[in-house]
Enzyme design. Structure first.
Site, PDB file in Angstrom:
ATOM      1  N   GLN A   1      30.585  47.674  22.314  1.00 17.84           N
ATOM      2  CA  GLN A   1      29.954  48.832  22.951  1.00 17.84           C
ATOM      3  C   GLN A   1      29.012  48.366  24.061  1.00 17.84           C
ATOM      4  O   GLN A   1      28.061  47.616  23.820  1.00 17.84           O
ATOM      5  CB  GLN A   1      29.172  49.677  21.931  1.00 17.84           C
ATOM      6  CG  GLN A   1      28.772  51.015  22.559  1.00 17.84           C
ATOM      7  CD  GLN A   1      27.851  51.870  21.706  1.00 17.84           C
ATOM      8  OE1 GLN A   1      26.855  51.381  21.185  1.00 17.84           O
ATOM      9  NE2 GLN A   1      28.160  53.155  21.584  1.00 17.84           N
TER      10      GLN A   1
ATOM     11  N   TYR B   1      21.089  57.712  26.733  1.00 17.17           N
ATOM     12  CA  TYR B   1      20.884  56.491  27.513  1.00 17.17           C
ATOM     13  C   TYR B   1      21.396  56.696  28.950  1.00 17.17           C
ATOM     14  O   TYR B   1      21.778  57.802  29.325  1.00 17.17           O
ATOM     15  CB  TYR B   1      21.543  55.300  26.800  1.00 17.17           C
ATOM     16  CG  TYR B   1      20.849  54.996  25.481  1.00 17.17           C
ATOM     17  CD1 TYR B   1      19.514  54.594  25.470  1.00 17.17           C
ATOM     18  CD2 TYR B   1      21.491  55.149  24.262  1.00 17.17           C
ATOM     19  CE1 TYR B   1      18.844  54.332  24.274  1.00 17.17           C
ATOM     20  CE2 TYR B   1      20.838  54.893  23.063  1.00 17.17           C
ATOM     21  CZ  TYR B   1      19.509  54.488  23.080  1.00 17.17           C
ATOM     22  OH  TYR B   1      18.851  54.253  21.897  1.00 17.17           O
TER      23      TYR B   1
ATOM     24  N   GLY C   1      28.688  55.683  10.276  1.00 14.10           N
ATOM     25  CA  GLY C   1      27.554  54.843  10.616  1.00 14.10           C
ATOM     26  C   GLY C   1      26.811  54.383   9.385  1.00 14.10           C
ATOM     27  O   GLY C   1      27.077  53.294   8.844  1.00 14.10           O
ATOM     28  N   ARG C   2      25.888  55.234   8.892  1.00 14.47           N
ATOM     29  CA  ARG C   2      25.083  54.834   7.733  1.00 14.47           C
ATOM     30  C   ARG C   2      25.926  54.412   6.530  1.00 14.47           C
ATOM     31  O   ARG C   2      25.583  53.433   5.844  1.00 14.47           O
ATOM     32  CB  ARG C   2      24.074  55.932   7.402  1.00 14.47           C
ATOM     33  CG  ARG C   2      22.957  55.954   8.451  1.00 14.47           C
ATOM     34  CD  ARG C   2      22.227  57.261   8.537  1.00 14.47           C
ATOM     35  NE  ARG C   2      23.043  58.302   9.167  1.00 14.47           N
ATOM     36  CZ  ARG C   2      22.547  59.410   9.708  1.00 14.47           C
ATOM     37  NH1 ARG C   2      21.240  59.624   9.693  1.00 14.47           N
ATOM     38  NH2 ARG C   2      23.346  60.303  10.272  1.00 14.47           N
TER      39      ARG C   2
ATOM     40  N   ARG D   1      32.058  56.758  24.452  1.00 19.08           N
ATOM     41  CA  ARG D   1      31.314  57.585  23.496  1.00 19.08           C
ATOM     42  C   ARG D   1      30.469  58.585  24.270  1.00 19.08           C
ATOM     43  O   ARG D   1      29.723  58.214  25.176  1.00 19.08           O
ATOM     44  CB  ARG D   1      30.407  56.706  22.637  1.00 19.08           C
ATOM     45  CG  ARG D   1      29.775  57.485  21.501  1.00 19.08           C
ATOM     46  CD  ARG D   1      29.035  56.585  20.537  1.00 19.08           C
ATOM     47  NE  ARG D   1      29.338  56.990  19.184  1.00 19.08           N
ATOM     48  CZ  ARG D   1      28.473  56.923  18.165  1.00 19.08           C
ATOM     49  NH1 ARG D   1      27.264  56.448  18.332  1.00 19.08           N
ATOM     50  NH2 ARG D   1      28.824  57.326  16.969  1.00 19.08           N
TER      51      ARG D   1
HETATM   52  C1  LIG Z   1      20.529  52.128  12.280  1.00 22.18           C
HETATM   53  C2  LIG Z   1      21.332  52.885  13.304  1.00 22.18           C
HETATM   54  C3  LIG Z   1      21.665  52.269  14.492  1.00 22.18           C
HETATM   55  C4  LIG Z   1      22.454  52.934  15.445  1.00 22.18           C
HETATM   56  N1  LIG Z   1      22.838  52.274  16.583  1.00 22.18           N
HETATM   57  C5  LIG Z   1      23.683  52.859  17.453  1.00 22.18           C
HETATM   58  C6  LIG Z   1      24.200  52.139  18.562  1.00 22.18           C
HETATM   59  O1  LIG Z   1      23.933  50.951  18.758  1.00 22.18           O
HETATM   60  N2  LIG Z   1      25.035  52.810  19.409  1.00 22.18           N
HETATM   61  C7  LIG Z   1      25.376  54.120  19.224  1.00 22.18           C
HETATM   62  O2  LIG Z   1      26.133  54.679  20.017  1.00 22.18           O
HETATM   63  N3  LIG Z   1      24.924  54.809  18.147  1.00 22.18           N
HETATM   64  C8  LIG Z   1      24.116  54.203  17.262  1.00 22.18           C
HETATM   65  N4  LIG Z   1      23.718  54.882  16.135  1.00 22.18           N
HETATM   66  C9  LIG Z   1      24.339  56.164  15.809  1.00 22.18           C
HETATM   67  C10 LIG Z   1      25.549  55.930  14.889  1.00 22.18           C
HETATM   68  O3  LIG Z   1      26.593  55.281  15.582  1.00 22.18           O
HETATM   69  C11 LIG Z   1      26.122  57.242  14.338  1.00 22.18           C
HETATM   70  O4  LIG Z   1      26.460  58.057  15.427  1.00 22.18           O
HETATM   71  C12 LIG Z   1      25.135  57.974  13.439  1.00 22.18           C
HETATM   72  O5  LIG Z   1      24.585  57.103  12.479  1.00 22.18           O
HETATM   73  C13 LIG Z   1      25.814  59.169  12.742  1.00 22.18           C
HETATM   74  O6  LIG Z   1      26.810  58.737  11.871  1.00 22.18           O
HETATM   75  P1  LIG Z   1      26.576  58.705  10.262  1.00 22.18           P
HETATM   76  O7  LIG Z   1      26.113  60.078   9.878  1.00 22.18           O
HETATM   77  O8  LIG Z   1      27.920  58.347   9.711  1.00 22.18           O
HETATM   78  O9  LIG Z   1      25.525  57.663  10.009  1.00 22.18           O
HETATM   79  C14 LIG Z   1      22.889  54.257  15.199  1.00 22.18           C
HETATM   80  C15 LIG Z   1      22.520  54.879  13.999  1.00 22.18           C
HETATM   81  C16 LIG Z   1      21.768  54.211  13.059  1.00 22.18           C
HETATM   82  C17 LIG Z   1      21.438  54.887  11.758  1.00 22.18           C
END
Ligand SMILES: Cc1cc2nc3c(=O)[nH]c(=O)nc-3n(C[C@H](O)[C@H](O)[C@H](O)COP(=O)(O)O)c2cc1C
Length: 368
Positions: free
Chosen positions: A99, A186, A324-325, A233
Site C-alpha cells: 500500500q 490522506y 483489519g482488526r 483504496r
Molecule cells: C491498527 C490499525 C491500523 C490501520 N492502518 C491502516 C493503514 O495503514 N492503511 C489503511 O488504509 N487503513 C488502515 N487501517 C484501517 C483498516 O485497514 C480497516 O479499514 C479498518 O480496521 C476496518 O476494518 P475492520 O473493521 O475489519 O478492522 C487501520 C486500522 C487499524 C485498526
C-alpha cells in the site's frame, strides 16, 4: 454456517487468490528505522493463507511521512527489507500487495529530520487530527497536525514521480500487486474532497480537477506494474481527520468509472463507519459502485464478518472483503472461518508501536 463463496478462488487482475479473505492494510508502527525487518517477515508470513495480504501503509518519500516508526519504500535499504518480507510470504505460499502512502496534511515537521512542513492541496489544517511524532527527549506520542503548505502546481509532477519510483521499488521487491492509498483523509483524498481542496489550478475546483492527481498517480503506477497488478483504496463519505466533502457520492462514481476504464485489478472501499463515524453505506450505493466498476474485483472493508461477506458476495454487491482488526488477532483467520471457530479478540493497546507482543504472538487454533 459454511462460507463456500468466501473461501472460493478469484482473480485480482493477474493474480490468483485462493479465497476472498483479504488482510486489510494495518499500520503497526514497529519499524523504528523505517525498514521492515525480521519481525515483519514473521508477522506477514504468519498470515500468508489470506487470499491477499495488503501491507501496512508505506511512505513513498520523506515528505509523505506523518507517523514515526512506519516503513518506507524510497531507499535501497527499505526496498531490501521489503524484499525479504515478500520472500517470506511467498515461501509460505502467500500473495502480498504494497500500500503506497502519502499523508499530505496529516503530518508535522517534528516527524522529519530536516523539519520540513507537511504538504497538502491547500494550506488548511486538519482540525482534530494527530500525527505520531518523536519528541526531543526521544519519547514518542501523538501531536496535533501542523498547518500544511499548499503544493505548488509545478511540484505536483514530483509527487506523481515519487509514487512511480515507489512502484518501481515495489516491483523490484517482488510484490504481487500495489495498492494506491486514496482513502482515510490522506493526501489523495484531500485532493478529492471539497473541504480540503481550495485550489484554483487544474487540480482543484471541478470534480474532474479534484480527481486529477489520484488518477495521474494511478496512471503512473500502472505504467510500472501494469493495470492488472494495481488496486486502489477509497473511503467515500468518511469524515475522520477533519475531512469534509460536499460531493462524496459523485466523486466515488466518477472514480469507479475512470478506474474501470483503466482495467484496474481491484477497487477496495473502506466504509466510513469503521472508525466510529455513524454514516453507513447503503446496498444501493454498493450496487451503484458494482455497476460502475464492473470488470475488476470489488471489495469492501469495515466490520465485515465471514457471514456478512458471504451474503455480500451472494447478493452480487462485491467479490470479497478485507479484514483489519480480525487479522491483527487471528493469524490463521482463513482456517478459523473454514472451521467456523471463534476468533481471538484484538488488544488495542498493542496496535501501534512496541515489539512482538500483540504482533506475532496471537495464538493459532492449533496452538490450543
Ligand atoms: C491498527 C490499525 C491500523 C490501520 N492502518 C491502516 C493503514 O495503514 N492503511 C489503511 O488504509 N487503513 C488502515 N487501517 C484501517 C483498516 O485497514 C480497516 O479499514 C479498518 O480496521 C476496518 O476494518 P475492520 O473493521 O475489519 O478492522 C487501520 C486500522 C487499524 C485498526
Amino acid at each position: 454456517m459454511s462460507y463456500d463463496r468466501l473461501l472460493s478462488p478469484i482473480k485480482f487482475g493477474a493474480v490468483e487468490l485462493p479465497n476472498r479473505v483479504v488482510m486489510a492494510p494495518l499500520t503497526r508502527a514497529r519499524c523504528p528505522d523505517q525498514i521492515p525487518g525480521a519481525m515483519q517477515q514473521t508477522y506477514y508470513a504468519q498470515r500468508a493463507d489470506a487470499g491477499l495480504i495488503i501491507s501496512e501503509a508505506t511512505n513513498i518519500s520523506e515528505s509523505a511521512r506523518g507517523y514515526v516508526y512506519t516503513p518506507g519504500i524510497f531507499t535501497d535499504a527499505q526496498e531490501a527489507g521489503w524484499k525479504q518480507v515478500v520472500d517470506a510470504v511467498h515461501a509460505a505460499d502467500g500473495r502480498i500487495c504494497l500500500q503506497l502512502w502519502h499523508v499530505g496534511r496529516i503530518g508535522h515537521e517534528m516527524v522529519h529530520p530536516d523539519g520540513r512542513k507537511p504538504v497538502a492541496p491547500s494550506a488548511l489544517k486538519a482540525e482534530g487530527a494527530q500525527s505520531y511524532v518523536e519528541f526531543e527527549d526521544g519519547s514518542s506520542g501523538l501531536h496535533d497536525t501542523a498547518t500544511p503548505r499548499a503544493l505548488e502546481t509545478k511540484e505536483i509532477p514530483d509527487v506523481v514521480e515519487e509514487y512511480r519510483q515507489a512502484a518501481v521499488r515495489a516491483k523490484r521487491a517482488g510484490f504481487d500487486l500495489v495498492e494506491v492509498h486514496a482513502a482515510n483523509a490522506y493526501l489523495l483524498q484531500q485532493f478529492m474532497a471539497t473541504g480540503s481542496n481550495q485550489r484554483t489550478d487544474a487540480y482543484g475546483g471541478s470534480l474532474a480537477n479534484r480527481a486529477r492527481l489520484p488518477l495521474e498517480v494511478v496512471d503512473a503506477v500502472i505504467d510500472v506494474m501494469g493495470a492488472d497488478r494495481v488496486g486502489i483504496r477509497l473511503s467515500p463519505f468518511i469524515e475522520i481527520f477533519g475531512l469534509s466533502d460536499d460531493e462524496p457520492k459523485a466523486m466515488a462514481f466518477h472514480m469507479a468509472e475512470e478506474l474501470n476504464a483503466r482495467g484496474l485489478a481491484y477497487l477496495h472501499i473502506n466504509e466510513p463507519d469503521w472508525a466510529g463515524d455513524d454514516i453507513q453505506l447503503t446496498d444501493d450505493f454498493r450496487q451503484a459502485m458494482r455497476d460502475r466498476f464492473a470488470d475488476g474485483a470489488l471489495i469492501f472493508c469495515g466490520h465485515y464478518t465471514a457471514e456478512r461477506t458471504e451474503n455480500l458476495i451472494a447478493d452480487g454487491l462485491g467479490d470479497g472483503a478485507a479484514f483489519g482488526r480480525p487479522y491483527i488477532a487471528n493469524p490463521d483467520l482463513v482456517e478459523r472461518f473454514r472451521r467456523n471457530a471463534t476468533l481471538n479478540e484484538p488488544d488495542p493497546s498493542t496496535f501501534y508501536g512496541g515489539d512482538e507482543h500483540g504482533y506475532t504472538d496471537y495464538p493459532r487454533l492449533d496452538d490450543a
